[in-house]
Design an enzyme around this catalytic site. Sequence first.
Site, PDB file in Angstrom:
ATOM      1  N   GLU A  27      18.046 -15.812 -11.077  1.00 47.18           N
ATOM      2  CA  GLU A  27      17.651 -14.572 -11.114  1.00 47.18           C
ATOM      3  C   GLU A  27      17.055 -14.367 -12.614  1.00 47.18           C
ATOM      4  O   GLU A  27      15.912 -13.660 -12.858  1.00 47.18           O
ATOM      5  CB  GLU A  27      18.686 -13.532 -11.239  1.00 47.18           C
ATOM      6  N   ARG A  73       4.275   0.656  -6.521  1.00 46.91           N
ATOM      7  CA  ARG A  73       4.269  -0.326  -5.136  1.00 46.91           C
ATOM      8  C   ARG A  73       3.113  -1.539  -5.331  1.00 46.91           C
ATOM      9  O   ARG A  73       3.302  -2.504  -4.612  1.00 46.91           O
ATOM     10  CB  ARG A  73       3.987   0.515  -3.735  1.00 46.91           C
ATOM     11  N   TRP A  99      -3.244  -2.463  -1.336  1.00 42.46           N
ATOM     12  CA  TRP A  99      -2.878  -3.884  -1.780  1.00 42.46           C
ATOM     13  C   TRP A  99      -3.708  -4.835  -0.795  1.00 42.46           C
ATOM     14  O   TRP A  99      -3.102  -4.984   0.380  1.00 42.46           O
ATOM     15  CB  TRP A  99      -1.484  -3.801  -1.924  1.00 42.46           C
ATOM     16  N   CYS A 136       0.958  -1.337   0.044  1.00 46.97           N
ATOM     17  CA  CYS A 136      -0.019   0.088  -0.126  1.00 46.97           C
ATOM     18  C   CYS A 136       1.038   1.283   0.034  1.00 46.97           C
ATOM     19  O   CYS A 136       2.016   1.393   0.456  1.00 46.97           O
ATOM     20  CB  CYS A 136      -0.701   0.097   1.261  1.00 46.97           C
ATOM     21  N   HIS A 166      19.787 -35.269 -13.163  1.00 48.40           N
ATOM     22  CA  HIS A 166      19.390 -35.730 -11.837  1.00 48.40           C
ATOM     23  C   HIS A 166      17.916 -35.804 -11.845  1.00 48.40           C
ATOM     24  O   HIS A 166      17.430 -35.772 -10.772  1.00 48.40           O
ATOM     25  CB  HIS A 166      20.360 -35.196 -10.650  1.00 48.40           C
ATOM     26  N   GLU A 182       8.249 -13.466 -13.418  1.00 54.70           N
ATOM     27  CA  GLU A 182       7.603 -12.497 -12.546  1.00 54.70           C
ATOM     28  C   GLU A 182       7.007 -11.379 -13.515  1.00 54.70           C
ATOM     29  O   GLU A 182       5.593 -11.007 -13.032  1.00 54.70           O
ATOM     30  CB  GLU A 182       8.255 -11.830 -11.524  1.00 54.70           C
ATOM     31  N   LYS A 194      13.193 -13.262 -13.128  1.00 51.09           N
ATOM     32  CA  LYS A 194      12.640 -12.140 -14.032  1.00 51.09           C
ATOM     33  C   LYS A 194      11.568 -12.514 -15.122  1.00 51.09           C
ATOM     34  O   LYS A 194      10.531 -11.921 -15.002  1.00 51.09           O
ATOM     35  CB  LYS A 194      13.851 -11.401 -14.688  1.00 51.09           C
ATOM     36  N   ASN A 221      -0.882   1.254   6.325  1.00 51.19           N
ATOM     37  CA  ASN A 221      -0.116   0.228   5.642  1.00 51.19           C
ATOM     38  C   ASN A 221       0.197  -0.611   6.706  1.00 51.19           C
ATOM     39  O   ASN A 221       0.519  -0.206   7.799  1.00 51.19           O
ATOM     40  CB  ASN A 221       1.167   1.059   4.939  1.00 51.19           C
ATOM     41  N   GLY A 222       0.141  -2.110   6.317  1.00 46.77           N
ATOM     42  CA  GLY A 222       0.511  -2.946   7.180  1.00 46.77           C
ATOM     43  C   GLY A 222      -0.452  -3.984   7.719  1.00 46.77           C
ATOM     44  O   GLY A 222      -1.640  -3.796   7.382  1.00 46.77           O
ATOM     45  N   LYS A 248       5.964  -3.897  -4.874  1.00 49.36           N
ATOM     46  CA  LYS A 248       7.370  -3.526  -4.837  1.00 49.36           C
ATOM     47  C   LYS A 248       8.069  -3.768  -3.481  1.00 49.36           C
ATOM     48  O   LYS A 248       9.164  -4.260  -3.258  1.00 49.36           O
ATOM     49  CB  LYS A 248       7.483  -1.912  -5.231  1.00 49.36           C
TER      50      LYS A 248
HETATM   51  C1  F6R Z   1      11.985  -9.365  -7.851  1.00 41.94           C
HETATM   52  C2  F6R Z   1      11.801  -8.555  -6.879  1.00 41.94           C
HETATM   53  C3  F6R Z   1      11.808  -9.246  -5.291  1.00 41.94           C
HETATM   54  C4  F6R Z   1      12.555  -8.449  -4.463  1.00 41.94           C
HETATM   55  C5  F6R Z   1      12.494  -8.819  -2.866  1.00 41.94           C
HETATM   56  C6  F6R Z   1      13.187  -8.216  -1.963  1.00 41.94           C
HETATM   57  O1  F6R Z   1      12.404  -8.744  -9.144  1.00 41.94           O
HETATM   58  O2  F6R Z   1      11.950  -7.368  -6.642  1.00 41.94           O
HETATM   59  O3  F6R Z   1      12.119 -10.499  -5.527  1.00 41.94           O
HETATM   60  O4  F6R Z   1      13.994  -8.606  -4.677  1.00 41.94           O
HETATM   61  O5  F6R Z   1      11.235  -8.929  -2.545  1.00 41.94           O
HETATM   62  O6  F6R Z   1      13.141  -6.839  -1.767  1.00 41.94           O
HETATM   63  P1  F6R Z   1      14.137  -5.839  -1.147  1.00 41.94           P
HETATM   64  O7  F6R Z   1      15.383  -6.252  -1.869  1.00 41.94           O
HETATM   65  O8  F6R Z   1      13.543  -4.597  -1.057  1.00 41.94           O
HETATM   66  O9  F6R Z   1      14.506  -6.651   0.163  1.00 41.94           O
END
Ligand code: F6R
Length: 607
Positions: A483, A27, A75, A2, A506, A490, A487, A101-102, A602
């Site tokens: 990674e 976010r 959110w 949020c 395996h 997601e 990417k 938020n929270g 985010k």
């Molecule tokens: C993937 C992504 C998430 C963040 C994860 C940790 O693209 O953005 O996997 O990397 O939520 O977030 P931070 O680095 O802010 O702790």
Amino acid sequence: MCGIIGYAGHRPAVTVILEGLKRLEYRGYDSAGMALIQNRELNVVRAKGKIRELEDKLAFQDPYHATTGIGHTRWATHGLPSEENAHPHPDQEHKLALVHNGIIENHTRLKRELQQLGCSFRSDTDTEVLSHLISQELKRLGDVPLAMSAALQKVEGSYAVALISLNGEGQIWAARHSSPLILGLGQGENFVASDIPAFLPYTREVVFLEDDEIVQITPSSWQVLDGSSLEHRNKEQVHISWDVQSAQKSGYRHFMLKEIMEQPQVVRDCLAGRTDSSRAATLLPELDHLPLPRRLHIVACGTSYHAGLWARNIFQEWAEIPVEVEIASEFRYNRRIIEEGDLILAVSQSGETADTLAGLRQARQLGHRVLGLCNVLGSSIAREADGVVYTQAGPEISVASTKAMCSQMTAMLLLALHWGRMKGVLEESVCRDVLRGLEDLPAILEAELEGMQQTAQRLARKYAWCRSCFFLGRGDHFPLALEGALKLKEISYIHAEGYAAGEMKHGPIALVDPEFPVFALAPDNALQSKLLSNLQEVRTRGGPVICLAPPGLDQDMDDIWEIPAIRDPLNGFLFLSALQLFAYEMAVYLGKDVDQPRNLAKSVTVE
Ligand code: F6R
């Protein structure tokens, strides 16, 4: 997650709040709303869906002349995304409204108690509990800060709240506990927000709030109080060096592309003032008060976790420091042995990720030292750790993390060089070589990124049909394969898995057929011939192979994507950029919402 913005000033609050909410869109959210006080009347407007739905609703109301108000993007955590569940939540008598938020962990008990007092609830949210609770206390105590303090002391969980009340027109009250909240200080106007970009066009002067502080803003004043004693607290005002430009798309189609293309500058900014290649020295005064770690426990989530995995061998090789890397949500609950002299390295772009923050708190409670590696200045992890190294990547807006990983990799290389030299186990010539390599890296990236994007575009058109694929790597390139897969899944919603190439036979190779492409990372190093044998096994089973490798690879593959040959581990930065661009172009080709992928937020400030 949020987003919150509160505005008290001289401009029309509707416009400022709508703009602020748009800057918080990254976010992730599913509804939005706003509350304003005008002519002794509280107005609350909310809408399910995007901010434009809220704008449409506002267009049908009388034009607001209010200059104070609060806004929110929600959110959903408790209750479906709907207008009733959207914030702000007014109290029963419509005398106050708040955004939150929270998560209020004890909301069920509090709700029961409030219902017994005659409160009726109009939403399924935990937040509505807060508006009724504060309203009850306000009736009892007659004063907003007293009421907030009394109510918030009954609450368990995390919150950042902002509130407006008919008791104080022109004022906003806000408070935080384990959820970020920042004060923005302007000329004749002040702001509270969950994130700086919300008010960045108006001011770069900020105050970071601590847990359990209550703040009041009016157009011409602000004050921060201790949440329980309500005593005045002195706070430091901080100047933020980002500008609006760095929080905007600057002509790029998406923030994600802008942030990938910014990576040369990200490396430069992370190195700025921290290296002296002529003396083979790293300058990290942030570490001066921390002893050399005996063992390192890297704790992080998602992309930051992959950065930690990537750096593990480097710390072990250059600094001879044994390293454990653990996903933060597991770290908290697994039994592990942390000994005297060990250091926890909490890696987080946002510095607010709930699991990483909880891991940090748990470790500190047990008496262990924690170093934060964060991007966001003044974030919770940065403030609560025993020390912090900032990655200096600038605001990362796209939900999918890209430049943050590049900056974390750069910063961890510096840490490994620093500790290696301090410990006397890393030769000066190696340190000098790496530092020179790092200084040259931005120019190499700059020269390559555009061409890489074209290749990614071509390959995306060729492979966008696939429903599943593997990303394979070995050694330092295995975390990059993880990674690459993260990417792709997601943002394009294509199922992808990262594997250590040697693991294929395996089990996973059973999945390979002509409709299951494999994306391989094949740097020119000691493991290349082993990886190429793994790839031939895939090809024998009809699996299409895209091989990312330095020029001169004489192999029969479906696609060879050539990238310049630079030394290990610096070539990781080129592989990373290629993987990011491939995922980006696949998502664009498939018409996905690149910057705000479905179901994602985010900053993950809930467990
Ligand atoms: C993937 C992504 C998430 C963040 C994860 C940790 O693209 O953005 O996997 O990397 O939520 O977030 P931070 O680095 O802010 O702790």
